[in-house]
Design an enzyme around this catalytic site. Structure first.
Site, PDB file in Angstrom:
ATOM      1  N   ASN A 150       0.836  -1.199   0.000  1.00 44.80           N
ATOM      2  CA  ASN A 150       0.000   0.000   0.000  1.00 44.80           C
ATOM      3  C   ASN A 150       0.873   1.253   0.000  1.00 44.80           C
ATOM      4  O   ASN A 150       1.975   1.215   0.544  1.00 44.80           O
ATOM      5  CB  ASN A 150      -0.909   0.019   1.235  1.00 44.80           C
ATOM      6  CG  ASN A 150      -2.002  -1.017   1.151  1.00 44.80           C
ATOM      7  OD1 ASN A 150      -2.496  -1.345   0.085  1.00 44.80           O
ATOM      8  ND2 ASN A 150      -2.395  -1.561   2.298  1.00 44.80           N
ATOM      9  N   CYS A 172      -5.699  -7.383  -3.020  1.00 45.01           N
ATOM     10  CA  CYS A 172      -6.127  -6.852  -1.729  1.00 45.01           C
ATOM     11  C   CYS A 172      -7.269  -7.712  -1.209  1.00 45.01           C
ATOM     12  O   CYS A 172      -8.146  -8.102  -1.962  1.00 45.01           O
ATOM     13  CB  CYS A 172      -6.575  -5.406  -1.884  1.00 45.01           C
ATOM     14  SG  CYS A 172      -7.198  -4.661  -0.357  1.00 45.01           S
ATOM     15  N   HIS A 173      -7.252  -7.979   0.094  1.00 50.12           N
ATOM     16  CA  HIS A 173      -8.273  -8.881   0.654  1.00 50.12           C
ATOM     17  C   HIS A 173      -9.496  -8.147   1.209  1.00 50.12           C
ATOM     18  O   HIS A 173     -10.368  -8.784   1.805  1.00 50.12           O
ATOM     19  CB  HIS A 173      -7.662  -9.750   1.752  1.00 50.12           C
ATOM     20  CG  HIS A 173      -6.991  -8.976   2.848  1.00 50.12           C
ATOM     21  ND1 HIS A 173      -5.882  -9.435   3.500  1.00 50.12           N
ATOM     22  CD2 HIS A 173      -7.263  -7.772   3.396  1.00 50.12           C
ATOM     23  CE1 HIS A 173      -5.504  -8.562   4.406  1.00 50.12           C
ATOM     24  NE2 HIS A 173      -6.336  -7.542   4.364  1.00 50.12           N
ATOM     25  N   HIS A 208      -9.492   0.076  -1.518  1.00 58.61           N
ATOM     26  CA  HIS A 208      -9.953   0.448  -0.185  1.00 58.61           C
ATOM     27  C   HIS A 208     -11.166   1.381  -0.212  1.00 58.61           C
ATOM     28  O   HIS A 208     -11.629   1.819   0.827  1.00 58.61           O
ATOM     29  CB  HIS A 208      -8.825   1.081   0.653  1.00 58.61           C
ATOM     30  CG  HIS A 208      -7.748   0.104   1.004  1.00 58.61           C
ATOM     31  ND1 HIS A 208      -6.434   0.478   1.207  1.00 58.61           N
ATOM     32  CD2 HIS A 208      -7.781  -1.246   1.157  1.00 58.61           C
ATOM     33  CE1 HIS A 208      -5.704  -0.592   1.481  1.00 58.61           C
ATOM     34  NE2 HIS A 208      -6.513  -1.651   1.456  1.00 58.61           N
TER      35      HIS A 208
END
Length: 466
Positions: A150, A172-173, A208
């Site tokens: 990130n 990304c989880h 995000h």
């Protein structure tokens, strides 16, 4: 048996590397080498020793040869895959990223993607990624590249801008947790217990700050379950994360009760996919991050750098124990999907999953070339983005602002133009409460706090002493 070479940049990682190594071991049909490269050579050497123990574990299906490299060039030589997970700078710099803005009433629950902390972290990270991209282009241009670092969007942006023909995507989880949240609702309300890969979700946005506009299990509309779920669980909260209890947000700084997620759904009619800690940083600071008590009321946490340092020390101690054989390494499958995506590209199967890639039309509401997170189909040497459904106008307006900040920030870093970077900094949603003078003062302070990592690339004194 497929023989491959994986170059791992950041191969001394105390978290991602171990998860990745375990998932590789559980996978079947692979062999070859993992080249561990890290500026912290002893950390990479410890992971190599852990790798040797993994190969002896009876649960291991794919055994790979772990080798440590002290320079990046031989690590990349002959690589079929490049994995990148690094920490740009140290906890000293992260402390400034996260906590320096607090004197101005700006609180950050993560501080690595959006907000003032995200901008400063990008300033340290992009120059490193410029170098990585050049080396990949020079040494292993046909390799597939997976990014975990990130700020995700700007890292992937850098790779493609420096090396346009690179084959890269960012994993990304965060969307996985939203899928788990929907599975929890399905189980609590309809008594149906399924794993998240059994449901369909249409997600799009920037990393995000990705939103789900459709979610189904068979003929069940999962988004339609949310109002009923809220009636039962909104006030008390519900942590959905696998391996955690419902109320772990009360004690674990990385957990949350999904109250922010549910509130945003009520307001905007789409399900924000990231965890509450990330989502709050894209919204006005007075909403969810006004002060520590407000954060507590919304059932998530301010993850302090003190906590991160303590956690890192514990991980290093644990890694040393594992490397010395005094503590067994648990060879178990994680909830991450990177290895499955790799195998799909290698032709073992076909998978649909969300990743971060340049917009070639899969998200029509954002400009082409922006780094967007959408579903993609992974199969036989290809990653094909899937066109997403449109976001509601109110949502796309917020996503467009976030994406614009990413583009402006990247342009400024690329050009080494501190004024352009400042414009992105000042336009962060969390900075809306600042006066112009305050935002300039804070930007200057944070840049000087991390100048050891910025001076090789930026003329701080020339800009701030005008």
């Amino acid at each position: 048996m497929k023989k491959i070479k994986i170059a791992y940049i950041g191969g001394g990682s105390k978290m991602w590397a171990r998860v990745f190594m375990s998932d590789l071991a559980i996978a079947e049909g692979l062999s070859g080498e993992i080249a561990l490269y890290d500026i912290d050579v002893p950390a990479a050497e410890r992971n190599a020793k852990i790798g040797a123990y993994i190969n002896k574990n009876p649960k291991t299906r794919s055994k790979l040869d772990y080798k440590v490299y002290t320079s990046i060039e031989p690590a990349l030589e002959g690589a079929d895959w490049v994995v990148i997970s690094i920490l740009p700078a140290t906890f000293k710099e992260m402390r400034s990223d996260v906590h320096a803005p607090e004197k101005y009433g700006i609180y950050q629950s993560v501080g690595d993607t959006a907000g003032p902390g995200g901008v400063l972290r990008a300033m340290r990270t992009v120059p490193l990624y410029e170098g990585f991209a050049k080396k990949i282009q020079e040494i292993c241009p046909d390799a597939w590249v997976i990014n975990f670092t990130n700020p995700m969007s700007i890292c992937v942006k850098t790779l493609y801008d420096v090396f346009p023909k690179i084959k890269a995507f960012g994993c990304c989880h965060e969307v996985f947790h939203a899928q788990e949240f929907l599975c929890v609702a399905l189980k609590e309300l309809r008594g149906i217990d399924v794993y998240r890969n059994k449901i369909y979700t249409d997600a799009c946005g920037v990393n995000h700050f990705t939103w789900i506009t459709e979610a189904r299990y068979g003929d069940i509309d999962l988004l339609a379950l949310i109002p009923e779920f809220e009636e039962k669980f909104y006030e008390e909260g519900y942590c959905e994360q696998e391996g955690h209890g419902r109320f772990d947000f009360l004690t674990d700084p990385f957990c949350y009760g999904n109250k922010v997620k549910m509130d945003l759904y009520n307001r905007y009619g789409a399900l924000a996919a990231a965890g509450d800690r990330h989502l709050a940083e894209f919204m006005p600071g007075s909403w969810y991050l006004k002060d520590p008590q407000t954060v507590k009321d919304w059932q998530f946490n301010l993850t302090t750098v003190d906590y991160r340092e303590k956690q890192q020390a514990e991980r290093i101690a644990e890694t040393i124990e594992m490397a010395e054989g005094r503590k067994p390494f648990p060879v178990v499958k994680s909830t991450e999907e990177a290895v499955e995506l790799m195998k799909a590209i290698m032709g073992f199967e076909t998978i649909v999953s969300n990743v971060n890639m340049p917009n070639v039309g899969q998200m029509p509401q954002l400009p082409l070339g922006s780094i967007v997170e959408t579903n993609c189909v992974f199969s036989n040497g290809q990653v094909k983005p899937v066109v997403s459904k449109p976001l509601p106008n109110a949502v796309i307006n917020m996503v467009y602002r976030a994406n614009g900040n990413i583009e402006t920030c990247y342009e400024g870093i690329k050009e080494r133009d501190l004024n352009k970077i400042y414009l992105s900094f000042a336009n962060q949603a969390l900075c809306d409460r600042l006066t112009r003078e305050q935002s300039e003062e804070l930007f200057k302070e944070m840049c000087y706090n991390t100048r050891e990592y910025l001076d090789p690339y930026f003329d701080l004194d020339g800009y701030f002493k005008k």
